[in-house]
Design a protein around this motif. Structure first.
Motif, PDB file in Angstrom:
ATOM      1  N   UNK A 135       0.857  -1.189  -0.007  1.00  0.00           N
ATOM      2  CA  UNK A 135      -0.243   0.068   0.142  1.00  0.00           C
ATOM      3  C   UNK A 135       0.968   1.501   0.034  1.00  0.00           C
ATOM      4  N   UNK A 136       0.264   2.229  -0.480  1.00  0.00           N
ATOM      5  CA  UNK A 136       1.004   3.722  -0.372  1.00  0.00           C
ATOM      6  C   UNK A 136       0.546   4.199   0.869  1.00  0.00           C
ATOM      7  N   UNK A 137       1.442   5.218   1.502  1.00  0.00           N
ATOM      8  CA  UNK A 137       1.037   5.694   2.788  1.00  0.00           C
ATOM      9  C   UNK A 137      -0.283   6.432   2.646  1.00  0.00           C
ATOM     10  N   UNK A 138      -0.777   6.909   1.361  1.00  0.00           N
ATOM     11  CA  UNK A 138      -1.987   7.663   1.291  1.00  0.00           C
ATOM     12  C   UNK A 138      -3.198   6.454   1.257  1.00  0.00           C
ATOM     13  N   UNK A 139      -2.825   5.351   0.874  1.00  0.00           N
ATOM     14  CA  UNK A 139      -3.736   4.423   1.012  1.00  0.00           C
ATOM     15  C   UNK A 139      -4.248   3.854   2.555  1.00  0.00           C
ATOM     16  N   UNK A 140      -3.344   4.015   3.357  1.00  0.00           N
ATOM     17  CA  UNK A 140      -3.399   3.537   4.679  1.00  0.00           C
ATOM     18  C   UNK A 140      -4.577   3.891   5.428  1.00  0.00           C
ATOM     19  N   UNK A 141      -5.097   3.167   6.205  1.00  0.00           N
ATOM     20  CA  UNK A 141      -5.956   3.943   7.156  1.00  0.00           C
ATOM     21  C   UNK A 141      -5.565   3.873   8.464  1.00  0.00           C
ATOM     22  N   UNK A 142      -5.808   4.784   9.110  1.00  0.00           N
ATOM     23  CA  UNK A 142      -4.861   4.940  10.350  1.00  0.00           C
ATOM     24  C   UNK A 142      -3.518   4.348  10.449  1.00  0.00           C
ATOM     25  N   UNK A 143      -2.810   4.420   9.572  1.00  0.00           N
ATOM     26  CA  UNK A 143      -1.590   3.971   9.318  1.00  0.00           C
ATOM     27  C   UNK A 143      -1.533   2.252   9.297  1.00  0.00           C
ATOM     28  N   UNK A 144      -2.911   1.849   9.130  1.00  0.00           N
ATOM     29  CA  UNK A 144      -3.005   0.346   8.863  1.00  0.00           C
ATOM     30  C   UNK A 144      -3.424  -0.260   7.463  1.00  0.00           C
ATOM     31  N   UNK A 145      -3.345  -1.338   7.306  1.00  0.00           N
ATOM     32  CA  UNK A 145      -3.897  -2.003   5.977  1.00  0.00           C
ATOM     33  C   UNK A 145      -5.193  -1.688   5.853  1.00  0.00           C
ATOM     34  N   UNK A 146      -5.815  -0.932   4.641  1.00  0.00           N
ATOM     35  CA  UNK A 146      -6.956  -0.562   4.403  1.00  0.00           C
ATOM     36  C   UNK A 146      -8.372  -1.813   4.310  1.00  0.00           C
ATOM     37  N   UNK A 147      -7.516  -2.960   3.708  1.00  0.00           N
ATOM     38  CA  UNK A 147      -8.355  -4.091   3.628  1.00  0.00           C
ATOM     39  C   UNK A 147      -8.643  -4.728   4.888  1.00  0.00           C
ATOM     40  N   UNK A 259     -17.387 -12.002  -7.392  1.00  0.00           N
ATOM     41  CA  UNK A 259     -16.362 -11.722  -6.280  1.00  0.00           C
ATOM     42  C   UNK A 259     -16.807 -11.047  -5.308  1.00  0.00           C
ATOM     43  N   UNK A 260     -16.225 -11.270  -4.053  1.00  0.00           N
ATOM     44  CA  UNK A 260     -16.492 -10.529  -3.062  1.00  0.00           C
ATOM     45  C   UNK A 260     -15.891  -9.155  -3.121  1.00  0.00           C
ATOM     46  N   UNK A 261     -16.785  -8.105  -2.362  1.00  0.00           N
ATOM     47  CA  UNK A 261     -16.520  -6.607  -2.284  1.00  0.00           C
ATOM     48  C   UNK A 261     -15.026  -6.201  -2.168  1.00  0.00           C
ATOM     49  N   UNK A 262     -14.238  -6.940  -1.313  1.00  0.00           N
ATOM     50  CA  UNK A 262     -12.845  -6.477  -1.110  1.00  0.00           C
ATOM     51  C   UNK A 262     -11.936  -6.819  -2.239  1.00  0.00           C
ATOM     52  N   UNK A 263     -12.420  -7.553  -3.451  1.00  0.00           N
ATOM     53  CA  UNK A 263     -11.297  -7.982  -4.319  1.00  0.00           C
ATOM     54  C   UNK A 263     -12.038  -7.256  -5.782  1.00  0.00           C
ATOM     55  N   UNK A 264     -12.856  -6.473  -5.535  1.00  0.00           N
ATOM     56  CA  UNK A 264     -13.302  -5.729  -6.779  1.00  0.00           C
ATOM     57  C   UNK A 264     -12.400  -4.936  -7.340  1.00  0.00           C
ATOM     58  N   UNK A 265     -11.555  -3.991  -6.588  1.00  0.00           N
ATOM     59  CA  UNK A 265     -10.386  -3.275  -7.202  1.00  0.00           C
ATOM     60  C   UNK A 265      -9.578  -4.203  -8.086  1.00  0.00           C
ATOM     61  N   UNK A 266      -9.335  -5.336  -7.636  1.00  0.00           N
ATOM     62  CA  UNK A 266      -8.211  -6.040  -8.698  1.00  0.00           C
ATOM     63  C   UNK A 266      -8.921  -6.498  -9.806  1.00  0.00           C
ATOM     64  N   UNK A 267     -10.193  -6.785  -9.727  1.00  0.00           N
ATOM     65  CA  UNK A 267     -10.939  -7.305 -10.885  1.00  0.00           C
ATOM     66  C   UNK A 267     -11.405  -6.276 -11.768  1.00  0.00           C
ATOM     67  N   UNK A 268     -11.491  -4.977 -11.326  1.00  0.00           N
ATOM     68  CA  UNK A 268     -12.019  -3.877 -12.159  1.00  0.00           C
ATOM     69  C   UNK A 268     -11.019  -2.966 -12.651  1.00  0.00           C
TER      70      UNK A 268
END
Ligand code: MSP
Length: 506
Positions: A135-147, A259-268
């Protein structure tokens, strides 16, 4: 009927010894859609499989003192056994450790490198080990994995990169032009706002920190990082770049990646960009469904809030589990799984509305007519109404299935079954018998049995064992798409043996 093709896929699963009902969810839905398309006469290819490489597997195998391949072999057998107990009618089960997949992934990687879509660079980024995602720093949520919300760590390594940024404009155009590429609509907004509008960065596609993966052909200290390995399964399974690519020619592009919602990014985003780079047609649609939760929580091993799905199958029956997964939650939303709700659905919809209806109708046919049914067509107003309703069922179910609204398609069917029960209350066949109005009585029983038969042709897609059981009890082979019209059961038809469809669970 037509001879069109339909290619549907589930994600390939991480091999896990702890499959739960949430894992079954995608696959049961995909199976029902595949069966529905087959009913409509499509030439269907339904793909599922397992995603077997990566650091997590390597570590787990080490812990157990076996090779990664030995580790996944055992677990994949467990997954196949689960799919069998759920009557999943897949046409192919792909394993990312299969030779043909490995060979084609290497070719794809080399091809992309040679044409300049993959280049060598250095990666420094925040890495989530459980998700195997940078993840890039900007993608982190509260410094943790956004997924997954877990800790990430700073990792620096030489890596190959895929030029995702090059495809940003084309992906934007795809989202604008192919309106139903991402469904439901809300997921598309998420992709646009959270990723596309923030700009696409090139993607790290190789690793040197573990070895359990497909090596890069021209630089074998690198293994191909999860998403190129995993996503390409949808084309390697069809024989893309192999000696026999007839399935690829026949079935690609996919009609639906479910697909499940958490892997939509990879698929789209990532998947279409890879396909663009390979100059291949894009899938027609990606549907991102919601998650099944337990009491509002994610189903997880650490929370210890679930059982092996086979335990539910043993207690309630496979079709009760399938029915629950398909009916309880509108596809797209998150929903709650509880054993109490499963029990309730089994008792109300399956044992009562469906099972009891069939049982008492066959009982009355046996009692009054020795199980031989006739249709003297003495239709009164309630009968005409029921027949009208049954005659509009096909159109309603097909419209809902076209929207992938499986839950409402099932409700359309159960609406007819509920109407049949009301019809019995109104016609009171036992009174007709007492008054010796036998032609009216024959008509009423015929109308109910014919309604059940038509409902069961659809039910076969969702609850295949139950539908087969009903067809046995009706003793009919009028079970196909072209028999979906009222009045198809013959005069003087002899019914089969009565059986209990669903036991009430207390
Ligand atoms: N290996 C990747 C997919 C690669 S596809 C090219 C993966 N595997 S997974 O095993 O973690 O998940 C497989 C599917 O199960 C995903 O669609 C995921 O959303 C689904 N589910 C896992 N838990 C779930 C629920 N609790 N509820 C509904 N679906 C869930 O991701």
């Amino acid at each position: 009927m037509n001879n069109k093709k339909y290619y549907i896929t589930t994600p390939i699963y991480y091999p896990s010894a702890n499959f739960h009902i949430g894992h079954c969810y995608t696959t049961i839905i995909a199976d029902s859609i595949a069966r529905f398309k087959r009913l409509q006469g499509y030439d269907v290819f339904f793909l599922t499989g397992s995603d077997e490489h990566g650091l997590k597997i390597e570590n787990k195998a080490k812990e157990k003192g076996v090779t990664p391949k030995e580790y996944v072999d055992e677990i994949v057998e467990n997954a196949k056994d689960l799919w069998k107990s759920l009557n999943i009618s897949y046409d192919k089960f792909i394993r990312t450790t299969d030779d043909y997949h490995v060979a084609t992934v290497k070719k794809i990687f080399s091809k992309l490198y040679e044409q300049g879509d993959i280049y060598l660079g250095e990666y420094e980024g925040m890495y989530c080990t459980p998700c195997e995602s940078y993840w890039t720093k900007s993608q982190l949520v509260d410094g943790k994995c956004p997924d997954c919300g877990r800790e990430v760590s700073l990792v620096k390594e030489q890596s190959y990169f895929f030029r995702l940024s090059k495809y940003e404009e084309r992906i934007k155009k795809l989202f604008e032009e192919q309106k139903d590429f991402i469904l439901p609509e809300s997921r598309k907004n998420e992709m646009v706002n959270n990723f596309l509008n923030k700009g696409l960065e090139d993607l790290c596609v190789s690793r040197t920190t573990f070895s359990w993966g497909i090596p890069v052909d021209f630089d074998p200290k690198h293994v191909i990082y999860v998403w190129i390995d995993a996503l390409t399964n949808y084309i390697t399974a069809l024989g893309y770049l192999s000696d026999d690519d007839s399935n690829f020619k026949k079935y690609w592009p996919a009609d639906l990646h479910l697909v499940g919602k958490e892997i939509v990014r990879f698929h789209t985003i990532i998947w279409p960009a890879l396909l663009m780079a390979l100059d291949l047609p894009l899938p027609k649609g990606v549907f991102g469904h919601g998650w099944l939760k337990i009491n509002g929580d994610k189903i997880s091993k650490s929370l210890g809030n679930y059982k092996d799905p086979r335990e539910y199958i043993n207690t309630y029956g496979v079709d009760a589990v399938r029915y629950f997964a398909l009916r309880e939650v509108p596809l797209g939303s998150d929903g709650n799984f509880s054993e109490e709700a499963l029990k309730q659905r089994t008792n109300t919809d399956l044992a009562n509305t469906l099972g009891n209806l069939l049982n008492r109708t066959i009982s009355m046919s046996e009692k009054y007519f020795d199980g031989i049914i006739k249709n003297p067509n003495k239709n009164d107003e309630p009968s005409k109404q029921l027949i009208d309703d049954v005659n509009t069922l096909k159109q309603k179910v097909e419209a809902n299935m076209e929207q992938l609204d499986v839950s409402n398609a099932l409700d359309n069917i159960f609406d007819i079954l509920r109407k049949c029960n009301k019809y019995i209350d109104v016609e009171m066949p036992w009174i007709l018998a007492k008054e010796e109005k036998y032609e009216e009585l024959e008509t009423v029983l015929y109308n109910i049995l014919e309604s059940i038969r038509i409902c069961s042709i659809f039910l076969k897609c969702f609850m295949p064992e139950t539908a087969d059981n009903i067809f046995r009890q009706l003793n009919t082979d009028k079970t196909t798409y072209d028999t979906l019209y009222f009045g198809c059961l013959e005069n003087n038809h002899k019914l089969g043996q009565k059986e209990i469809l669903f036991n009430r669970i207390d």
